[in-house]
Design a protein around this motif. Structure first.
Motif, mmCIF file in Angstrom:
data_model
loop_
_atom_site.group_PDB
_atom_site.id
_atom_site.type_symbol
_atom_site.label_atom_id
_atom_site.label_comp_id
_atom_site.label_asym_id
_atom_site.label_seq_id
_atom_site.Cartn_x
_atom_site.Cartn_y
_atom_site.Cartn_z
ATOM 1 N N THR A 23 0.830 -1.207 0.000
ATOM 2 C CA THR A 23 0.000 0.000 0.000
ATOM 3 C C THR A 23 0.861 1.252 0.000
ATOM 4 O O THR A 23 0.637 2.194 -0.783
ATOM 5 N N ALA A 24 1.859 1.302 0.892
ATOM 6 C CA ALA A 24 2.722 2.479 0.975
ATOM 7 C C ALA A 24 3.528 2.675 -0.297
ATOM 8 O O ALA A 24 3.705 3.808 -0.770
ATOM 9 N N LEU A 25 4.021 1.582 -0.895
ATOM 10 C CA LEU A 25 4.817 1.700 -2.118
ATOM 11 C C LEU A 25 3.973 2.230 -3.273
ATOM 12 O O LEU A 25 4.405 3.140 -4.006
ATOM 13 N N ILE A 26 2.772 1.681 -3.458
ATOM 14 C CA ILE A 26 1.907 2.130 -4.550
ATOM 15 C C ILE A 26 1.506 3.589 -4.351
ATOM 16 O O ILE A 26 1.618 4.418 -5.273
ATOM 17 N N ALA A 27 1.041 3.918 -3.127
ATOM 18 C CA ALA A 27 0.610 5.295 -2.870
ATOM 19 C C ALA A 27 1.785 6.265 -2.974
ATOM 20 O O ALA A 27 1.660 7.353 -3.554
ATOM 21 N N GLY A 28 2.938 5.889 -2.414
ATOM 22 C CA GLY A 28 4.101 6.767 -2.472
ATOM 23 C C GLY A 28 4.606 6.972 -3.878
ATOM 24 O O GLY A 28 4.990 8.089 -4.272
ATOM 25 N N LEU A 29 4.606 5.906 -4.702
ATOM 26 C CA LEU A 29 5.064 6.028 -6.089
ATOM 27 C C LEU A 29 4.137 6.934 -6.890
ATOM 28 O O LEU A 29 4.596 7.770 -7.676
ATOM 29 N N TRP A 30 2.827 6.781 -6.673
ATOM 30 C CA TRP A 30 1.888 7.663 -7.381
ATOM 31 C C TRP A 30 2.060 9.119 -6.953
ATOM 32 O O TRP A 30 2.091 10.024 -7.785
ATOM 33 N N MET A 31 2.177 9.344 -5.659
ATOM 34 C CA MET A 31 2.302 10.714 -5.178
ATOM 35 C C MET A 31 3.626 11.335 -5.628
ATOM 36 O O MET A 31 3.691 12.514 -5.974
ATOM 37 N N THR A 32 4.690 10.537 -5.639
ATOM 38 C CA THR A 32 5.981 11.043 -6.113
ATOM 39 C C THR A 32 5.912 11.389 -7.592
ATOM 40 O O THR A 32 6.421 12.428 -8.035
ATOM 41 N N ASN A 33 5.255 10.517 -8.369
ATOM 42 C CA ASN A 33 5.090 10.802 -9.800
ATOM 43 C C ASN A 33 4.284 12.071 -10.014
ATOM 44 O O ASN A 33 4.578 12.878 -10.902
ATOM 45 N N ASP A 34 3.261 12.283 -9.194
ATOM 46 C CA ASP A 34 2.398 13.449 -9.364
ATOM 47 C C ASP A 34 3.105 14.757 -9.031
ATOM 48 O O ASP A 34 2.695 15.822 -9.492
ATOM 49 N N THR A 35 4.160 14.700 -8.214
ATOM 50 C CA THR A 35 4.904 15.925 -7.927
ATOM 51 C C THR A 35 5.779 16.346 -9.102
ATOM 52 O O THR A 35 6.299 17.465 -9.121
ATOM 53 N N GLY A 36 5.981 15.455 -10.074
ATOM 54 C CA GLY A 36 6.825 15.768 -11.220
ATOM 55 C C GLY A 36 8.271 15.365 -11.047
ATOM 56 O O GLY A 36 9.080 15.581 -11.954
ATOM 57 N N VAL A 37 8.620 14.765 -9.916
ATOM 58 C CA VAL A 37 10.009 14.386 -9.675
ATOM 59 C C VAL A 37 10.474 13.357 -10.698
ATOM 60 O O VAL A 37 11.575 13.459 -11.259
ATOM 61 N N LEU A 38 9.620 12.340 -10.954
ATOM 62 C CA LEU A 38 10.017 11.309 -11.914
ATOM 63 C C LEU A 38 10.147 11.872 -13.324
ATOM 64 O O LEU A 38 11.021 11.448 -14.095
ATOM 65 N N MET A 39 9.269 12.822 -13.661
ATOM 66 C CA MET A 39 9.379 13.463 -14.968
ATOM 67 C C MET A 39 10.677 14.245 -15.084
ATOM 68 O O MET A 39 11.354 14.234 -16.117
ATOM 69 N N LEU A 40 11.063 14.918 -14.012
ATOM 70 C CA LEU A 40 12.325 15.662 -14.018
ATOM 71 C C LEU A 40 13.509 14.720 -14.204
ATOM 72 O O LEU A 40 14.479 15.037 -14.887
ATOM 73 N N LEU A 41 13.419 13.537 -13.564
ATOM 74 C CA LEU A 41 14.543 12.613 -13.621
ATOM 75 C C LEU A 41 14.622 11.853 -14.935
ATOM 76 O O LEU A 41 15.715 11.566 -15.430
#
Length: 711
Positions: free
Chosen positions: A205-223
């Motif tokens: 649960t934490a991994l899925i929610a954290g990955l989605w929230m991290t993606n939504d901040t744009g961090v993954l797009m920046l990387l």
């Protein structure tokens, strides 16, 4: 929860807390040291050649789906300066002095036409200083949804990244922290055993929610710069989080029912099926399917809430005490924050904190409260271990003594000593003794204390015991931290405490077969120990109640084994036990054998009731002369009695008095009496002589009555 489970959960909490602290320190250091030499380029733009506007956030949808922005570059530019833009769901082209300098546009991806939020950096040079920059921006959606541009700036690309990180620092911290929780939890699975069923859904649960929230901040797009991967993660992860969350809640409940988990799984299958069918069967853009996902989450959250409410109801009905408050609050914060984010999204409210910030904060709050819950479980586990050790010791005392009486007294002493109390006690009675009183049967008191006064050993049932029983039915125990607190609550109890000089008290019921049979109390223990003492009393009161019942059963067994049911005198087994263990053959003693004359004739002619009456009359005469504790019924019409006398004359007088009393009642008995003036180690000799004298006396009786029978 076992000690091993508590250690494993505590390990998880400590590792997670350490990682959060380290990550927070790192992000704060980045925020403190970042290069802030960025020029704000968001003000005074010309929009479609007509108006001046602030481009902190402009939407193409407000201008028919496309806009043209124009503005002059600064008069001075450096070689490493860039025009930095954040654009959402739009394709655009940048012109500098009429020459195309940058263009961005992508084909339709797996999720549809949307690009999401992307970050762009356009090269500038000193020669372009003061020239006009024009941005032609078009929404990728036909209904002009999205197509936004956010706060253009000029500066170095690295500085822009720091700026973005600083702008969304709180969201990034919450998102990455949640993802860390999932990763750490899953990595710890090989090192835990008994709580794996709890940690696995928590980690997922934490991994899925954290990955989605991290993606939504744009961090993954920046990387990565990968738009398709970002969009796929954005539209798929939220469909996968409810099922492991429901499994986590189920594992946290007492009964661990899977009905709610199966229901959430069915919702998940229906939600994903609807998305796939509409997207790839009918070509609907996933951006328009958000209402379906909202219905899915609302239904799943309702099931999860029902699971928690049902668990609470079950524990209350079965009087199961569970320390789950922090977990309940954490889950409520998480679910409430997600619902709040959905409401914000559908209301169209824009926030500088970014999408999903409430969900991030809610999930971090859930994780934090879970860590606190782990600490509380650990502390309570230590207390429980001490309590278990205490109760095990009580059980040892309960089974080690030879009889219930000794066990009860030993246990009361141990309880009072270990709990630093001044007095422990038991009062006994029966629930239906309305109008009567309950008597203090056992008491232990500390050194320097006096035993309870005789007049204080009785407690009234009406107004006291009956009122206490109402409290016991609700709470299983009663705690009085100060006797002044019960002045108004129960004046009778206040008077009892005052008369006994008791300041504090913890008392619990002794119950058997649903009936109140006694009270177990502890007086004047340290105030801080009272809650724990009350819990101990609740547990050990069952042991005391069983010992009281065993005591009564033992009394019955002793009576059945050593007493005659008809006369109440002792029986042949009791006689043998007395002779082997108690009789002092070194001192003078007398022995009497008694055989009732004519018992068989009475039974044959008048009936056995008349014969029983004859036996009772003779046994009463023996008991009156020699004492009931010294009389033994050794056969149907035979009795024996021991007499402790210092002189033969006194013994002979007792024998004659016995003969006279039997005659007064209209009966006759053959007696054989022997007195051992110097004692007689071989008591069987005295018994044999007395038996011979008795039969000689019986022979004379029947000869005198013309009957040569012995009976």
């Amino acid at each position: 929860m076992s000690a091993k489970e508590t250690k494993e959960l505590t390990l998880l909490g400590c590792v997670y807390a350490a990682l959060l602290v380290a990550m927070a320190a790192y992000l704060l250091s980045l925020s403190a040291t970042r290069d802030t030499n960025m020029t704000d380029f968001s003000a005074s733009w010309r929009v479609n050649g007509e108006t001046l506007a602030d481009a902190v956030e402009l939407s193409a949808g407000d201008y028919g789906g496309s806009i043209v922005l124009e503005k002059e570059l600064p008069d001075t530019l450096a070689y490493n300066d860039r025009l930095c833009l954040t654009v959402s769901n739009a394709r655009f082209t940048v012109f500098i002095d009429g020459v195309e300098a940058y263009s961005y546009g992508l084909p339709e991806n797996l999720t549809g036409k949307g690009y999401g939020r992307a970050y762009h950096s356009i090269n500038l040079s000193p020669e372009q200083a003061g020239k006009t920059v024009r941005i032609e921006l078009v929404s990728v959606f036909d209904n002009h949804k999205g197509g936004r541009i956010y706060k253009p700036q000029i500066g170095a690309p690295g500085a822009y990244l720091y700026e973005l990180a600083g702008r969304h620092l709180a969201s990034i911290f919450c998102s990455v922290g949640t993802m860390f929780l999932g990763v750490v939890t899953l990595l710890l699975l090989p090192f835990v055993s008994r709580i794996r069923r709890l940690l696995l859904p928590l980690g997922v649960t934490a991994l899925i929610a954290g990955l989605w929230m991290t993606n939504d901040t744009g961090v993954l797009m920046l990387l990565t710069g990968n738009v398709t991967a970002s969009r796929v993660l954005d539209h798929t992860l939220l469909h996968l989080v409810d099922f492991p969350l429901a499994l986590l809640i189920s594992e946290s409940t007492y009964e661990k029912k899977m009905r709610g988990v199966r229901l959430v799984f069915a919702f998940t299958v229906l939600d994903i099926s609807a998305y796939l069918l509409l997207r790839f069967g009918f070509g609907v853009d996933m951006a328009w399917l958000t209402p379906i996902m909202a219905v899915y989450h609302a239904a799943s959250f309702a099931v999860i809430a029902w699971m928690l409410v049902d668990d609470r109801r079950y524990c209350r009905e079965h009087r199961i005490k569970r320390d789950m408050k922090l977990l309940y609050v954490g889950v409520a914060c998480m679910l409430g924050s997600m619902l709040l984010d959905l409401g914000i999204y559908f209301a169209g409210v824009r926030s500088t904190l970014g999408h999903g910030f409430c969900s991030r904060a809610g999930f971090v709050m859930f994780a934090s409260l879970l860590v606190l819950q782990l600490v509380r479980w650990w502390m309570r586990e230590r207390t429980a271990i001490d309590r278990d050790r205490f109760i095990n010791r009580v059980l040892q005392y309960a089974v080690s003594a030879g009889d219930p009486e000794t066990s009860i007294r030993t246990m009361l002493q141990y309880v009072g000593t270990e709990l630093h109390a001044k007095r422990t006690y038991i009062f006994e009675g029966r629930e239906n003794q309305s109008g009567g009183s309950w008597h203090g049967t056992y008491e232990w008191f500390a050194d320097g204390m006096e035993p309870r006064a005789p007049e204080l050993l009785d407690l009234p049932y009406d107004g006291l015991i009956d009122e206490l029983y109402k409290v016991f039915q609700r709470d299983n125990r009663l705690i009085i931290p100060s006797r002044e607190e019960c002045r108004e609550m129960n004046p009778i109890l206040y008077q009892v405490l005052t008369a006994n000089h008791v300041e504090r008290m913890a008392v619990g019921p002794l119950e058997a077969n649903g009936e109140l049979i006694g009270l177990l109390g502890v007086d004047d223990a340290p105030k801080e120990y009272l809650p724990e003492i009350a819990e101990i009393i609740r547990i050990i009161s069952y042991i005391f109640a069983q010992l009281v019942l065993n005591r009564e059963d033992q009394k019955k067994l002793v009576r059945y084994s050593y007493y005659d049911a008809l006369t109440g005198c002792r029986n042949r087994r009791a006689l043998e036990k007395f002779e082997k263990e108690t009789l002092d053959t070194a001192r003078p003693y007398g022995f009497v054998m008694c055989d009732i004359n004519g018992l068989k004739q009475t039974n044959d002619t008048l009936g056995h009731e008349a014969g029983d009456a004859m036996i009772l009359d003779v046994s009463a005469c023996l008991a009156e002369v020699f004492g009931v504790e010294n009389v033994y019924r050794t056969g149907g019409d035979e009795f024996a009695a021991y007499a402790v006398c210092d002189a033969a004359a006194a013994f002979d007088e007792d024998v004659e008095r016995l003969r006279a009393q039997i005659a007064q009642k209209g009966h006759s008995a053959a007696l054989g009496a022997v007195f051992c003036a110097q004692g007689e180690p071989d008591y069987n000799k005295a018994k044999a002589k007395a038996d011979a004298l008795m039969y000689e006396d019986k022979r004379k009786y029947y000869e005198a009555h013309g009957d040569r029978r012995k009976r």
